[in-house]
Enzyme design. Structure first.
Site, short mmCIF file in Angstrom:
data_model
loop_
_atom_site.label_atom_id
_atom_site.label_comp_id
_atom_site.label_asym_id
_atom_site.label_seq_id
_atom_site.Cartn_x
_atom_site.Cartn_y
_atom_site.Cartn_z
N LEU A 199 2.83 6.13 -2.70
CA LEU A 199 3.89 7.04 -3.10
C LEU A 199 4.08 7.04 -4.61
CD1 LEU A 199 6.48 6.66 -0.22
CD2 LEU A 199 4.59 8.26 -0.47
N VAL A 258 0.84 -1.20 0.00
CA VAL A 258 0.00 0.00 0.00
C VAL A 258 0.87 1.26 0.00
CG1 VAL A 258 -1.85 1.25 1.18
CG2 VAL A 258 -1.89 -1.24 1.12
N CYS A 259 1.97 1.24 0.75
CA CYS A 259 2.87 2.41 0.78
C CYS A 259 3.47 2.65 -0.59
CB CYS A 259 3.98 2.21 1.81
SG CYS A 259 3.38 2.10 3.51
N THR A 260 3.86 1.57 -1.25
CA THR A 260 4.44 1.71 -2.59
C THR A 260 3.40 2.28 -3.54
OG1 THR A 260 5.94 -0.14 -2.16
CG2 THR A 260 5.58 0.44 -4.47
#
Length: 155
Positions: A49, A44-46
Site C-alpha cells: 500500500l 508485505v501489506c504495508t
C-alpha cells in the site's frame, strides 16, 4: 469460478475507515484499482500500500481511483491509514462478502486464522468491467504494478 478480464465486477457496499458508505457503482465513469490485502500493519501489506501511495501521481494521471479492501475493522484501517498516510480509501470487508464475491478469500491463513482476504488486484473500467485480474495464492507476493498501470494506460 474466478473473475477474469471481461467479466462484470460484482458491486459492493462497504464502509471506509472514515465511516462512509462506499459502493463500487459510485465509481461508474471512472477507472478503479481494487486491491484486496490480507491484514493491516503486516510487512508485505504495508509495503504494497505504501508503493501505491508513493506512486499516487501516476494513478491520478491514469484517471484511476484506488480502493483497498481487507477484513480488518474500519477502526483498525483508520489507524493504519493515518500511520502510513495513505491517500486513498481503505474499506472494511469485515463480513467477508466482497472478498468472497471477488474469489479473494483464504480459507486458511497463518496462525490458524480463517477467512482473510487474498492479496489481489483488479482494474475495473468506467463501465464496471474487469480489465485486469490478479489473485495471488501466496500472501508474500505483491501484485504486478506494471501490468496494472499498462492496463490503465490502455483504457
Amino acid at each position: 469460478m474466478s473473475l477474469k478480464a471481461g467479466d462484470q465486477a460484482p458491486d459492493f457496499k462497504l464502509y471506509s475507515s472514515d465511516k462512509q458508505e462506499v459502493n463500487l457503482s459510485d465509481y461508474r465513469g471512472k477507472n478503479v484499482v481494487v486491491l484486496f490485502f490480507p491484514l493491516a500493519f503486516t510487512s508485505v501489506c504495508t509495503a504494497e500500500l505504501c508503493a501505491m501511495r508513493d506512486d499516487i501521481a501516476t494513478y491520478a494521471r491514469l484517471n484511476a481511483d484506488i480502493l483497498a479492501i481487507s477484513v480488518d475493522s474500519l477502526y483498525t484501517l483508520n489507524k493504519f491509514k493515518e500511520e502510513q498516510k495513505l491517500p486513498f480509501l481503505l474499506l472494511s470487508d469485515f463480513n467477508k462478502e466482497t472478498s468472497l464475491a471477488f474469489d479473494s478469500l483464504y480459507e486458511n491463513f497463518a496462525f490458524g486464522m480463517h477467512g482473510v482476504s487474498k492479496r489481489s488486484a483488479f482494474v475495473i473500467d468506467k463501465e464496471g468491467i474487469i480489465r485486469y485480474a490478479e489473485v495471488l495464492e501466496k500472501a508474500s507476493e505483491v501484485p504486478d504494478f506494471e501490468a496494472i498501470k499498462s492496463t490503465l494506460e490502455s483504457l
